[in-house]
Scaffold this active site. Structure first.
Site, PDB file in Angstrom:
ATOM      1  CB  SER A  30      -5.355  35.436   5.336  1.00 27.61           C
ATOM      2  OG  SER A  30      -4.078  35.188   4.777  1.00 27.61           O
ATOM      3  CG  ASP A 333      -1.565  43.051   5.528  1.00 29.42           C
ATOM      4  OD1 ASP A 333      -0.898  42.341   4.723  1.00 29.42           O
ATOM      5  OD2 ASP A 333      -2.590  42.618   6.100  1.00 29.42           O
ATOM      6  CG  HIS A 336      -2.894  39.405   3.582  1.00 30.95           C
ATOM      7  ND1 HIS A 336      -2.723  39.857   4.876  1.00 30.95           N
ATOM      8  CD2 HIS A 336      -3.152  38.077   3.668  1.00 30.95           C
ATOM      9  CE1 HIS A 336      -2.877  38.837   5.721  1.00 30.95           C
ATOM     10  NE2 HIS A 336      -3.127  37.753   5.020  1.00 30.95           N
TER      11      HIS A 336
END
Length: 362
Positions: A30, A333, A336
């Site tokens: 991610s 968040d 990240h």
């Protein structure tokens, strides 16, 4: 103190000679996924929020599948070399002549069988091995003869990671201790090393191997520890969770050592270890120095709680809220970083503070 920090970071300078690349190919999770999880349809099960604003709001004005408010490190790297943003490999009717992104949010370095043998079922089947298979399937569309392909790939830049963090995070979310997952480190690093060798055998000459960041500073890990901790579990300087960061340090130490071995084994190939841990931990240690005004441990976007992270109300989901100025926040968040933080990491790498991507490739 500021001078000391800069000198500390500069110790990780590895030099690449100036070059122009035809393409960039990226493998990872991610931290660098530019839309594959979203395109796969898997986001609705494991990460539904990334399909909605405020993801992408800072730069793109819409959600793109990137796990941030805007651009990622790989986006800034592509911009720096004059190449377009890397299209996700799952994009339909797309030319990949200037590069492709194989990273998938949630991906692991290790195959699912590794976790199954240990009684744990991972969250995703998008592993590093699968991403390499996608690349091998793509090659015939990029070049034709063996000679053409080697020439093309020799003028391409490969990022093998960041990947590996989820190999430790997913099991801890399922209840394993950090001491247990720390035993996975040699297997994870060996898998990444084998991936680098595989790409070299295909013709890759310029490769960057990033380490893992200080995940013990992120809201998700810190929230998980609430109620199961004591004061000694946290770093004095940062408030980050020691055990989680120790796993990442061990991973990075072994990975750096493995990259050095690969450089000796393949002297004709340029392989750089790009330190992700050091710049990120420095942000958490001295947030105001780097321009972060908010509490660095508190996510900009989330569902509340001491770190603005709630497992039941994630960023982008109903009931969540977002801070007024993401550029002043470090944590986006709970999982990240913000675009601002990713931009600074890219600058560290490009300028040679944690890897010199501009001047070290031949």
């Amino acid at each position: 103190m500021k001078l000391f920090v800069l000198l500390l970071l500069s110790c990780f300078h590895l030099s690449f000679s100036s070059s122009t690349y035809n393409a960039i190919f990226n493998f990872g999770d991610s931290i660098s996924d530019t839309g594959n999880l979203l395109l796969s349809g898997g986001a609705s099960k494991v990460f539904p929020g990334i399909a909605s604003l405020p993801y992408g709001s800072t730069f793109f004005g819409r959600p793109t599948g990137r796990c941030s408010d805007g651009r990622l490190i790989i986006d800034f790297i592509a911009e720096a070399f004059g190449l377009p943003f890397l299209p996700p490999i799952l994009t339909q009717n797309q030319s990949f002549v200037h590069g492709a992104n194989f990273a998938v949010a949630g991906a692991t370095a290790l195959d699912a069988s590794f976790f199954e043998q240990r009684g744990f079922v991972g969250l995703t089947n998008y592993t590093l091995n699968l991403q390499l298979q996608w690349f091998e399937q793509l090659i015939p569309s990029l070049c034709h003869t063996t000679e053409d392909c080697r020439a093309y790939l020799s003028k391409s830049l490969f990022f093998v990671g960041e990947i590996g963090g989820n190999d430790y995070i997913h099991p801890t979310m399922a209840g394993l201790s950090f001491e247990e997952v720390q035993t996975y480190v040699p297997f994870v690093v060996e898998t990444i090393s084998n991936a680098v060798e595989r790409l070299i055998n295909l013709g890759a000459v310029n490769l960057v191997v990033p380490g893992t960041p200080s995940v013990g500073c992120m809201g998700q890990i810190l929230t998980m520890a609430v109620g199961n901790d004591d004061g000694d579990d946290y770093e004095t300087e940062t408030g980050c969770l020691k055990k989680a960061n120790n796993v990442m340090k061990q991973h990075n130490d072994l990975l750096r050592h493995e990259v050095a071995k690969l450089r000796r084994k393949h002297p004709h190939v340029n392989i750089i270890y790009a330190d992700l841990y050091q710049p990120v931990i420095q942000f958490f240690r001295s947030p105001s120095y780097y321009g972060f005004k908010s509490n660095p441990l508190r996510a900009c976007c989330g569902g509340g709680g001491p770190y603005n992270f709630d497992f039941k109300v994630r960023c982008g989901e109903p009931g969540s809220s977002v801070c007024g100025d993401p550029s002043s926040s470090l944590d986006w968040d709970g999982d990240h970083l913000t675009e601002t933080a990713y931009h600074q990491v890219a600058q560290f790498w490009l300028k040679g503070l944690n890897a010199n991507l501009r001047n070290d490739m031949k």
